[in-house]
Each structure stands twice: as C-alpha cells, then as structure tokens.
Design a protein around this motif. Structure first.
Motif, PDB file in Angstrom:
ATOM      1  N   ARG A 159      -2.169  -7.951 -13.380  1.00  0.00           N
ATOM      2  CA  ARG A 159      -0.824  -7.829 -12.831  1.00  0.00           C
ATOM      3  C   ARG A 159      -0.283  -6.424 -13.081  1.00  0.00           C
ATOM      4  N   LEU A 160      -0.182  -5.646 -12.021  1.00  0.00           N
ATOM      5  CA  LEU A 160       0.335  -4.280 -12.144  1.00  0.00           C
ATOM      6  C   LEU A 160       1.793  -4.243 -11.714  1.00  0.00           C
ATOM      7  N   VAL A 161       2.628  -3.664 -12.555  1.00  0.00           N
ATOM      8  CA  VAL A 161       4.008  -3.384 -12.159  1.00  0.00           C
ATOM      9  C   VAL A 161       4.196  -1.876 -12.228  1.00  0.00           C
ATOM     10  N   ILE A 162       4.564  -1.285 -11.091  1.00  0.00           N
ATOM     11  CA  ILE A 162       4.850   0.154 -11.074  1.00  0.00           C
ATOM     12  C   ILE A 162       6.329   0.296 -11.413  1.00  0.00           C
ATOM     13  N   VAL A 163       6.575   0.655 -12.653  1.00  0.00           N
ATOM     14  CA  VAL A 163       7.946   0.690 -13.157  1.00  0.00           C
ATOM     15  C   VAL A 163       8.694   1.902 -12.600  1.00  0.00           C
ATOM     16  N   ASP A 164       7.985   3.017 -12.487  1.00  0.00           N
ATOM     17  CA  ASP A 164       8.618   4.246 -12.010  1.00  0.00           C
ATOM     18  C   ASP A 164       7.801   4.806 -10.848  1.00  0.00           C
ATOM     19  N   TRP A 165       8.086   4.288  -9.648  1.00  0.00           N
ATOM     20  CA  TRP A 165       7.318   4.701  -8.460  1.00  0.00           C
ATOM     21  C   TRP A 165       7.399   6.208  -8.240  1.00  0.00           C
ATOM     22  N   GLY A 166       8.585   6.758  -8.412  1.00  0.00           N
ATOM     23  CA  GLY A 166       8.778   8.189  -8.160  1.00  0.00           C
ATOM     24  C   GLY A 166       7.882   9.033  -9.049  1.00  0.00           C
ATOM     25  N   ALA A 167       7.872   8.701 -10.342  1.00  0.00           N
ATOM     26  CA  ALA A 167       7.072   9.506 -11.276  1.00  0.00           C
ATOM     27  C   ALA A 167       5.582   9.286 -11.058  1.00  0.00           C
ATOM     28  N   LEU A 168       5.190   8.036 -10.751  1.00  0.00           N
ATOM     29  CA  LEU A 168       3.767   7.757 -10.555  1.00  0.00           C
ATOM     30  C   LEU A 168       3.248   8.456  -9.295  1.00  0.00           C
ATOM     31  N   SER A 169       4.021   8.373  -8.212  1.00  0.00           N
ATOM     32  CA  SER A 169       3.548   8.992  -6.970  1.00  0.00           C
ATOM     33  C   SER A 169       3.556  10.515  -7.098  1.00  0.00           C
ATOM     34  N   GLU A 170       4.493  11.041  -7.893  1.00  0.00           N
ATOM     35  CA  GLU A 170       4.505  12.482  -8.131  1.00  0.00           C
ATOM     36  C   GLU A 170       3.278  12.905  -8.946  1.00  0.00           C
ATOM     37  N   ALA A 171       2.931  12.088  -9.953  1.00  0.00           N
ATOM     38  CA  ALA A 171       1.769  12.410 -10.791  1.00  0.00           C
ATOM     39  C   ALA A 171       0.483  12.397  -9.961  1.00  0.00           C
ATOM     40  N   GLY A 172       0.416  11.504  -8.956  1.00  0.00           N
ATOM     41  CA  GLY A 172      -0.777  11.415  -8.136  1.00  0.00           C
ATOM     42  C   GLY A 172      -0.711  12.292  -6.902  1.00  0.00           C
ATOM     43  N   GLU A 173       0.383  13.054  -6.768  1.00  0.00           N
ATOM     44  CA  GLU A 173       0.631  13.828  -5.527  1.00  0.00           C
ATOM     45  C   GLU A 173       0.384  12.925  -4.321  1.00  0.00           C
ATOM     46  N   PHE A 174       0.979  11.742  -4.390  1.00  0.00           N
ATOM     47  CA  PHE A 174       0.728  10.724  -3.373  1.00  0.00           C
ATOM     48  C   PHE A 174       1.659  10.913  -2.186  1.00  0.00           C
ATOM     49  N   ASP A 175       1.047  11.182  -1.030  1.00  0.00           N
ATOM     50  CA  ASP A 175       1.787  11.299   0.228  1.00  0.00           C
ATOM     51  C   ASP A 175       1.174  10.272   1.182  1.00  0.00           C
ATOM     52  N   PRO A 176       1.902   9.206   1.520  1.00  0.00           N
ATOM     53  CA  PRO A 176       1.297   8.089   2.261  1.00  0.00           C
ATOM     54  C   PRO A 176       0.984   8.373   3.724  1.00  0.00           C
ATOM     55  N   THR A 177       1.194   9.598   4.178  1.00  0.00           N
ATOM     56  CA  THR A 177       0.932   9.915   5.594  1.00  0.00           C
ATOM     57  C   THR A 177      -0.455   9.451   6.032  1.00  0.00           C
ATOM     58  N   TYR A 178      -1.465   9.656   5.147  1.00  0.00           N
ATOM     59  CA  TYR A 178      -2.863   9.370   5.528  1.00  0.00           C
ATOM     60  C   TYR A 178      -3.116   7.890   5.792  1.00  0.00           C
ATOM     61  N   LEU A 179      -2.223   7.024   5.331  1.00  0.00           N
ATOM     62  CA  LEU A 179      -2.402   5.585   5.601  1.00  0.00           C
ATOM     63  C   LEU A 179      -1.934   5.226   7.012  1.00  0.00           C
ATOM     64  N   HIS A 180      -1.168   6.123   7.622  1.00  0.00           N
ATOM     65  CA  HIS A 180      -0.719   5.979   9.013  1.00  0.00           C
ATOM     66  C   HIS A 180      -0.103   4.606   9.274  1.00  0.00           C
ATOM     67  N   LEU A 181       0.714   4.167   8.325  1.00  0.00           N
ATOM     68  CA  LEU A 181       1.401   2.889   8.480  1.00  0.00           C
ATOM     69  C   LEU A 181       2.540   3.048   9.477  1.00  0.00           C
ATOM     70  N   ARG A 182       2.894   1.937  10.114  1.00  0.00           N
ATOM     71  CA  ARG A 182       4.006   2.005  11.068  1.00  0.00           C
ATOM     72  C   ARG A 182       5.304   2.280  10.321  1.00  0.00           C
ATOM     73  N   ALA A 183       6.280   2.776  11.055  1.00  0.00           N
ATOM     74  CA  ALA A 183       7.565   3.150  10.456  1.00  0.00           C
ATOM     75  C   ALA A 183       8.112   2.003   9.609  1.00  0.00           C
ATOM     76  N   GLY A 184       8.671   2.332   8.482  1.00  0.00           N
ATOM     77  CA  GLY A 184       9.280   1.330   7.628  1.00  0.00           C
ATOM     78  C   GLY A 184       8.335   0.808   6.566  1.00  0.00           C
ATOM     79  N   GLU A 185       7.009   1.075   6.750  1.00  0.00           N
ATOM     80  CA  GLU A 185       6.046   0.580   5.773  1.00  0.00           C
ATOM     81  C   GLU A 185       5.843   1.593   4.658  1.00  0.00           C
ATOM     82  N   THR A 186       6.902   1.911   3.968  1.00  0.00           N
ATOM     83  CA  THR A 186       6.750   2.790   2.816  1.00  0.00           C
ATOM     84  C   THR A 186       7.414   2.129   1.632  1.00  0.00           C
ATOM     85  N   ALA A 187       7.095   2.654   0.468  1.00  0.00           N
ATOM     86  CA  ALA A 187       7.654   2.056  -0.745  1.00  0.00           C
ATOM     87  C   ALA A 187       9.089   2.506  -0.916  1.00  0.00           C
TER      88      ALA A 187
END
Lengths: 258, 78
Positions: free
Chosen positions: A230-258
């Motif tokens: 069971r994973l809980v991402i407590v601080d999405w902002g800090a985690l995605s910043e640490a991973g330099e995570f940019d969800p563009t590559y998933l090409h999800l439809r509009a609205g499908e972001t965290a």
C-alpha cells in the motif's frame, strides 16, 4: 497458442460482455471512443485465464496467436541475462495489453509474466485484425497505445541512464500512480503497488540495498508511506519534483493528472 | 593474491556506515559496507558498495562475511 496448462496453474473460462471493460477504460484514458467502438471492444472474443503469481505468460521466442489483456493483477515484461540476471522492462496494471506488439511482430523478443495472481483475457490476433479492419478508429487507438508504450520506454531509458536512485524510484511511483488513476484504480494519491524491492531494483538498474535505502529516505522525509504493497504519496509535489516527473509522455487525456 | 582491509566509515546516506576499504598491492579495489538492521533479511551481510576495475559489477553482490567477500574479489582479480 495459450500458455500450456502444464506451464501455469490456470483456469479457463469464457469472457462475458463486461469482462473486457478494463480495455475500454484504458483506451479511453488516452483517446476518445465512439459508442460503437466501445461495444465492438467489449464484444471481442476472449478466453479468460486465472494465473498464479510469477508465472510466464509468453516467453522469449514464442509465437503467440493471442494478445493478453490484464483484467486484474499486475504483469511485467522482462529479459534474462546470463547468471539469471533479470531486467524488468515495464509493469502492466489492469487494462494494459502488454504483448499487443505480437499482433505484428510474430516472434517474442522478451518474456511476459504475472507479478501477482492475475485474471487475463486472451484475445485471438485474428479478432484484433478483424476489429481494426472494421473500425479504423480503434486501429488508431491501439497504434496510439503502442506509441505511448514507446514514450514510456524513452522515459525509463532517461531515468536509468541519468537519474539518481532516488529520482528513479520517485519517478516510478508517480508514473504507476497516474497510470492506475487514469483507469480508475487509484485515487487520493493512494494505490496498491505489489512490487518487491528486488522487482524495483531489477526495473530501475539498482540493487535492492539501494532501493531499501531510498525507501527509508523517502519515508524519513515524509514523501511517502509504504505498508506492504500500500503506497501513499504524502507529498506529491516533492516526490514528482525529486523524480523530475512530467506526465506529458503518458499522453493522458485532459484532466487525467494528479 | 593478498588483500588488505582497512576499516572506515562510509557516508551512504543511511544507517549503513561500518565499512572496509579493500586494497590489493596498495591499490583500492573495493569498498564493502556492513548492512544495518534496516535491511532485515540482509542485515549483517557485507555489500559491495563499490568495486573498481575488474571488481566493478552492475549487479553488486552481498556476502555472508568478509572471508566470502575477499574470496569473490580475489576471483575477480585472478
């Protein structure tokens, strides 16, 4: 061929019309479908199999005649090197068609296995060909899905080559959460990730020692909690910043972001 | 081939600090780190934190004790 009964402890049953809804949800997460296309997908013929964890579904050099759709559980692609070294290439939650490429690439160039107990639908190649002939829009949707698959590989290659251990694991967690969220299987930054530390290490080119240290550090910094799977991402902002995570590559439809 | 060990503390960013530098003929060939309790089943093992030259490995092993680690390093160097 379906995986031989001797290879896996499997139960074969026929698909009902609602069984293939995960595929509809998956494709709708990356493209828009018409009512007719949805119905055509749900009407695909499929053999449903229940498989135990850690069993090969198709192996390197196999020539499958079906595509495998994950209905429940997790699967993963991998390659084996000498001395049993394993590289995990990708993780696949429900809705994914992890060997869709076998429709056009007839010989498997890697292995596909269950990570957890799985319910899988095996859809004959012939049925997929017929479907894409009748519904070119679905052909485009499946093409889009394989292009997104390739985009994910580019992102993983970038991570394995250039991100720190911390960044790689942070990126993986963000990606897995968003993939699950996009098909309605996760919300509020909580999800089930049934990966062992060895799985994570084999996917990201890290030893399980480093994975364990990073997970301790992530917990220590208050970015995540991880109890069992069971994973809980407590601080999405800090985690995605640490991973330099940019969800563009998933090409999800509009609205499908965290 | 004779190896020489030198105790050292390594800043791994975790509780794994107790370590050994491993020298062969005066050259540093490996850094072994003693795994702390936070590694559960692997606690107490020695981990190849870094290997140099022929001791480098993309899949760094863990060893039950320092003798096993030195035997493995000797094998890589031979």
């Amino acid at each position: 061929m379906l995986p031989p009964a001797g290879r896996v402890k499997a139960t074969l049953v026929s698909a009902s019309s609602s069984d293939l809804i995960p595929l509809v949800r998956k494709l709708e997460s990356i493209t828009q479908l018409t009512g007719e296309e949805r119905q055509a997908l749900e009407s695909l013929p499929a053999a449903i199999r229940l498989m135990q964890p850690r069993q090969d579904i198709v192996r390197d050099k196999d020539r499958p005649e079906h595509c495998c759709l994950v209905l429940s559980g997790w699967t993963y692609r991998y390659k084996l090197l000498s001395e049993g070294k394993r590289q995990i290439l990708s993780f696949h939650p429900p809705g994914d068609l992890p060997d869709l490429q076998s429709l056009h690439l007839h010989v498997m160039d890697h292995n596909l296995a269950t990570l957890t107990a799985c319910r899988l639908a095996f859809i004959p190649h012939e049925a997929f060909r017929d479907l894409t002939n009748r519904f070119p829009g679905l052909g485009a949707a499946l093409w889009r899905d394989t292009l997104v698959d390739a985009a994910i590989f580019r992102e993983w290659m970038t991570g394995i080559g250039r991100r720190t251990a911390f960044g790689r694991i942070a990126h993986l967690f963000c990606e897995m959460y968003l993939k699950l969220h996009s098909v309605g299987l996760a919300t509020s930054h909580r999800c089930e990730l049934p990966f062992t530390q060895v799985d994570i290490g084999d996917a990201l080119g890290l030893s399980n020692v480093h994975v364990n240290r990073v997970l301790q550090e992530m917990r220590g910094k208050g970015l995540i909690t991880l109890q069992g799977s069971r994973l809980v991402i407590v601080d999405w902002g800090a985690l995605s910043e640490a991973g330099e995570f940019d969800p563009t590559y998933l090409h999800l439809r509009a609205g499908e972001t965290a | 081939m004779s190896l020489r060990l030198q105790p050292v503390q390594v800043a791994t960013g975790s509780n794994d600090a107790e370590s050994q530098l491993v020298f062969e003929d005066g050259f540093l060939v490996a850094v072994l780190v003693h795994l702390s309790d936070e590694h559960e089943g692997d606690a107490g093992k020695w981990y190849l934190e870094a290997g140099f030259g022929r001791v480098d490995s993309p899949d760094p092993p863990k060893f039950a004790d320092l003798n096993e680690a030195q035997a493995w390093i000797n094998q890589r160097l031979s």
